[in-house]
Design a protein around this motif. Structure first.
Motif, short mmCIF file in Angstrom:
data_model
loop_
_atom_site.label_atom_id
_atom_site.label_comp_id
_atom_site.label_asym_id
_atom_site.label_seq_id
_atom_site.Cartn_x
_atom_site.Cartn_y
_atom_site.Cartn_z
N ALA A 292 0.84 -1.21 0.00
CA ALA A 292 0.00 0.00 0.00
C ALA A 292 0.87 1.26 0.00
O ALA A 292 0.59 2.23 -0.71
CB ALA A 292 -0.93 0.00 1.21
N LEU B 266 -5.50 2.95 2.85
CA LEU B 266 -5.53 2.04 1.71
C LEU B 266 -5.43 0.59 2.17
O LEU B 266 -6.21 -0.26 1.73
CB LEU B 266 -4.39 2.35 0.74
CG LEU B 266 -4.23 1.38 -0.44
CD1 LEU B 266 -5.52 1.31 -1.27
CD2 LEU B 266 -3.05 1.77 -1.31
N ALA B 267 -4.50 0.30 3.06
CA ALA B 267 -4.32 -1.08 3.54
C ALA B 267 -5.60 -1.61 4.16
O ALA B 267 -6.02 -2.75 3.89
CB ALA B 267 -3.16 -1.15 4.54
#
Length: 327
Positions: free
Chosen positions: A189, A214-215
């Protein structure tokens, strides 16, 4: 620098299932990741010549994980590895690693979910191959867009007979099966985040926040504590004292600090951020950055792709409306 005392409320916390954050934020493209368990191949050899054949067969692994290019010939490295696998201590590491990772499917499935969602966001994403090994605590991880190499003996967890001595205990607590997939996903990410154009602490906090956002969107049912590498006690402290932590950053006027030493105090690996409190866990600035990004995405109609590409992190902070309240 002013220090603020953090208190922990005496509350009962009941076990519950993991919260799925941003669960439907990204559609997933089905992918299949190949996993090769090389530890079995290497440890089953009965001669240095057998090891040497494997070094040739898995040339990229040999070069990237075993540093074969540093040896004049493969036969020298093969003889060294063969001696190593005859050592009873290494046999213990091998057996414990194989036992802990007898079922690799949960890790593979999390990574397939993450790569599948990344493929939706970034069509150029490659599906990497995974190769695992037991290296005698030589290397823990190598991650690229096409290959993920894992030294399983680093990630046996707290019950391991032998542990890597060079890793501090407050970092080593994340080296286990529960955290392995999250460590890899965070790295992948982070490679998709455009670094902020400012070098301030605030800007770097937001960069970390984008990575966590994002992760957690790629593998949405992983608990926040796992992404952060925090204990349940750490999470209780920061959740209940978010306003105190934020007030400390404001009152000590560090948000726009560009000094690397100051930034490391809030973003670097440390057992605690003593400048805030003995109870405040290390890397607290990254968590605050995540909270800022979550607030920004909640209060603005912005795609994840646009978030990751935006380098004006101070604008993101201004538009986030982030202002934690005391509980």
């Amino acid at each position: 620098m002013r220090t603020v005392i953090i208190t922990i409320p005496f509350l009962l916390f009941f076990a519950c299932g993991p919260e799925c954050k941003n669960e439907n934020a990204i559609a997933s493209t089905p992918v299949s990741i190949e996993v090769e368990r090389l530890e079995a191949a290497f440890f089953s050899q009965d001669s240095p010549e057998g090891i040497e054949n494997l070094l040739e067969e898995y040339r990229e692994f040999s070069r990237l994980f075993l540093d074969s290019d540093q040896y004049p010939t493969d036969s020298i490295l093969a003889a060294k590895i063969f001696r190593l696998i005859q050592n009873p201590s290494i046999d213990t590491l091998y057996n414990e690693a194989v036992s802990e990772y007898s079922d690799f499917d949960p890790i593979r499935e999390d990574l397939e979910m993450a790569i599948g969602k990344m493929t939706t966001l970034f069509p150029e994403t490659r599906v990497p191959k995974i190769q695992t090994t037991v290296s005698g605590l030589y290397k823990d991880l190598f991650i690229s867009d096409s290959l993920i190499l894992i030294g399983l003996d680093f990630f046996i967890g707290p019950k391991a007979t032998y542990k890597p001595l060079e890793i501090p205990g407050y970092v080593l607590k994340r080296y286990n099966k529960e955290h392995l997939a999250s460590i890899i996903v965070k790295f992948l990410a982070g490679n998709q985040v455009y670094k902020g154009k400012s070098s301030s602490l605030l800007s770097e906090m937001v960069d970390f926040g984008k990575t966590y956002y994002l992760a957690s969107s790629l593998v949405p049912c992983t608990q926040d504590s796992v992404w952060l590498g925090y204990t349940s006690r750490d999470m209780e402290v920061i959740d209940e004292n978010e306003a105190v932590i934020w007030a400390n950053l404001l009152e000590n006027e560090v948000l726009y600090e560009t000094n690397h030493i100051t930034k490391r105090r809030f973003l670097g690996e440390r057992p605690n951020v003593y400048e805030i409190s003995q109870e405040c866990p290390g890397r607290i600035g990254a968590w605050v950055g995540w909270r800022i990004v979550e607030s920004y995405m909640k209060n603005n109609e912005v795609s994840i792709e646009a978030l990751l590409a935006d380098t004006d992190n101070e604008k993101i902070f201004r538009l986030s409306g982030y202002k934690p309240q005391s509980r």
